[in-house]
Design a protein around this motif. Sequence first.
Motif, short mmCIF file in Angstrom:
data_model
loop_
_atom_site.label_atom_id
_atom_site.label_comp_id
_atom_site.label_asym_id
_atom_site.label_seq_id
_atom_site.Cartn_x
_atom_site.Cartn_y
_atom_site.Cartn_z
N ARG A 161 -7.55 1.60 30.28
CA ARG A 161 -8.79 2.30 30.53
C ARG A 161 -8.86 3.37 31.54
N ARG A 162 -8.16 3.44 32.43
CA ARG A 162 -8.00 4.04 33.50
C ARG A 162 -6.96 5.48 33.16
N PHE A 163 -6.37 5.48 32.06
CA PHE A 163 -5.08 6.57 31.97
C PHE A 163 -5.38 7.22 30.78
N ARG A 164 -4.46 8.32 30.79
CA ARG A 164 -4.31 9.21 29.55
C ARG A 164 -2.87 9.29 29.49
N TYR A 165 -2.32 9.03 28.28
CA TYR A 165 -0.96 8.81 27.86
C TYR A 165 -0.58 8.96 26.46
N GLN A 166 0.63 8.79 26.29
CA GLN A 166 1.08 9.32 24.83
C GLN A 166 1.90 8.13 24.31
N ASP A 167 2.05 7.00 24.96
CA ASP A 167 2.90 5.77 24.59
C ASP A 167 2.66 4.70 25.51
N LEU B 4 3.24 -2.33 33.33
CA LEU B 4 2.80 -1.52 32.45
C LEU B 4 3.53 -0.24 32.44
N THR B 5 4.25 0.11 31.59
CA THR B 5 5.07 1.54 31.60
C THR B 5 4.35 2.40 30.53
N LEU B 6 4.04 3.69 31.13
CA LEU B 6 3.33 4.67 30.35
C LEU B 6 4.28 6.05 30.43
N LEU B 7 4.06 6.49 29.04
CA LEU B 7 4.44 7.63 28.87
C LEU B 7 3.41 8.70 29.35
N ALA B 8 3.37 9.21 30.42
CA ALA B 8 2.41 10.08 30.75
C ALA B 8 2.70 10.89 32.04
N ASP B 9 1.96 11.93 32.59
CA ASP B 9 2.11 12.57 33.63
C ASP B 9 1.84 11.75 34.93
N PRO B 10 2.93 11.61 35.63
CA PRO B 10 2.72 10.57 37.09
C PRO B 10 1.84 11.46 37.91
N ASP B 11 2.00 12.66 37.97
CA ASP B 11 1.31 13.68 38.89
C ASP B 11 -0.29 13.44 38.54
N ARG B 12 -0.52 13.41 37.48
CA ARG B 12 -2.05 13.47 37.04
C ARG B 12 -2.40 11.89 36.93
N GLU B 13 -1.74 10.98 36.62
CA GLU B 13 -2.31 9.50 36.36
C GLU B 13 -2.01 8.64 37.46
N SER B 14 -1.28 9.27 38.65
CA SER B 14 -0.84 8.00 39.66
C SER B 14 -2.18 7.77 40.42
N GLY B 15 -3.08 8.50 40.41
CA GLY B 15 -4.53 8.14 41.22
C GLY B 15 -5.07 7.07 40.67
N ALA B 16 -4.95 6.65 39.27
CA ALA B 16 -5.69 5.63 38.89
C ALA B 16 -4.90 4.32 39.00
N VAL B 17 -3.72 4.31 39.57
CA VAL B 17 -2.96 3.21 39.67
C VAL B 17 -3.64 2.12 40.56
N GLU B 18 -4.13 2.27 41.42
CA GLU B 18 -4.96 1.38 42.33
C GLU B 18 -5.97 0.71 41.73
N ALA C 239 -6.39 0.18 38.34
CA ALA C 239 -5.86 -0.44 37.18
C ALA C 239 -5.17 -1.87 37.82
N VAL C 240 -4.87 -1.72 38.96
CA VAL C 240 -4.01 -3.08 39.56
C VAL C 240 -5.21 -3.85 40.01
N GLU C 241 -6.39 -3.29 40.58
CA GLU C 241 -7.38 -4.15 40.82
C GLU C 241 -8.03 -4.68 39.79
N ASP C 242 -8.31 -3.92 38.61
CA ASP C 242 -8.98 -4.48 37.56
C ASP C 242 -8.06 -5.66 36.93
N LEU D 63 -0.20 -6.76 38.85
CA LEU D 63 0.13 -5.61 37.83
C LEU D 63 0.95 -4.47 38.71
N THR D 64 1.90 -3.96 38.13
CA THR D 64 2.61 -2.85 38.58
C THR D 64 2.68 -1.88 37.26
N VAL D 65 2.60 -0.59 37.68
CA VAL D 65 2.50 0.69 36.88
C VAL D 65 3.43 1.50 36.97
N GLY D 66 4.22 1.87 35.91
CA GLY D 66 5.40 2.65 36.17
C GLY D 66 5.32 3.78 35.11
#
Length: 474
Positions: free
Chosen positions: A377-383, A400-414, A416-419, A428-431
């Motif tokens: 729910r925190r991210f925008r991605y293509q897969d 969680l592995t995301l096909l997404a722009d790391p520069d744009r989405e990295s700010g949501a990682v923390e 998502a981990v807390e959720d 949870l780790t996000v890559g």
Amino acid sequence: MEALVFTQYDPESAALTAGLRDQFAEFMAGEWDAEKLAGHQNRKLRETVEYVRVNSPFYRRKLAGITEEQVSALRVDDLRGIPFTTKDDLRKAQFDILSQPVSKAWIFYETTGTTGAATPCPRTNEDSIHNNTVLTAYYHDVLAAHGEEQVIGVLGPTELHATGDTFGDVCRNLGHAVAKMWPHSPVIGFDRALEVMRLLSVTGLFCTPGMAMRLAQKATEAGLDPRRDFSVRVLMLTGELMSPSLLENIGALWGAEARNALYASQEASVLAAAASDGALRTAPLINLYEVIDPETLEPVEPDPDGVRYGELVVTNLYTGAKPLVRYRTGDLVRMTDPAPDAAVPAPSLQAVGRVGDRLLLNGRTVNGYDLEDLLLRRFRYQDYQVTVDRDEDGTDRLALTLLADPDRESGAVEAAVEDCRATLDTPLTVGFGTPGPITSTGAMVSWKAARVVDLRTTSSDEHASAVRIAATRV
């Protein structure tokens, strides 16, 4: 809603089409009260049970203990006296499950056979008219909101599969042009599919969520912007698990409305469809629904919010090639009775994943729908893909592995981990990376087989099937 063109050549089919059209118009206008609906369901239930007892070798054996007198007095409340039909029954019975020979059908379909033997799913005119009437009636207002001049792309398989025929006929009923194309076919491919979408200014798509994301990915790789360079206004998605997070993401990718359009199966046909109020609503004129506890097999009572959560059991209320009686779908659902302002006066339904797809994480059981909604729910991605592992100390972990722009989405990682920690007590780790083609096979196998790599267990037959399918796709 116009009558299907082909039915005009068959007086019985033409009469059935007109009758069902009028029934659905009255029902959706609120002209059927509870008593009228109950009378209809009781009558159709008796007809279906008697029909399969007489015509289906499987049901002749299965229902041998039920007398004609019992059938003639059968009511919806008496269903517990009838045995369940299971997926394993269908695999073992094969053509004995049919109530009509294939020669009486207008077309033959079958299940994919990825989790066992493929089972026959022929359709008679009666089958198609009943199911397509539901979709035509429910989709009218959904698609009308996006204009009258529409070209709809249907991106699904056609070989021994109902997708293209069903949505093609429904769009024809509604007056919309259709382009059927299957990007995984070597005849079409993704490049040509994208080219056709631009050439025809395709305004709507019927496809799986995975296909919608893969198309966006391929468009981006070709230097195109799905939002800017295409004319898509609405995505009618089906065939896979669909959480609110996934729908919102796909809508954002395309700059369009993303809808959960249909809950159905090759075996049981149409069970719920999108209505204009945004809900997926059941079709009580052509199906009977039960929600049971998958362990005790007892009916589930509504919770304080009026939601029944459990395994869906359906009985088809029409005779045709293969009506099913008390069929255990193997799917977990949340079913809620309609509010007075519902677009269709029928219960809403959320399909939240197969019974066998639930994950046990650090003592907490979660279904696929809720896990996907939580993680994405925190991210925008293509897969995306999820990996489950267990530490030496016994702690389950998610990656969680995301096909997404790391520069744009990295700010949501923390966040998502807390959720994940707060809701599931699970690290949870996000890559960021490319999950691989297996994620496109969800409609052929299951959400878990396509999206989850569970390192705590040995590979399932279904996961192995997903790998094989992915390896053969364009």
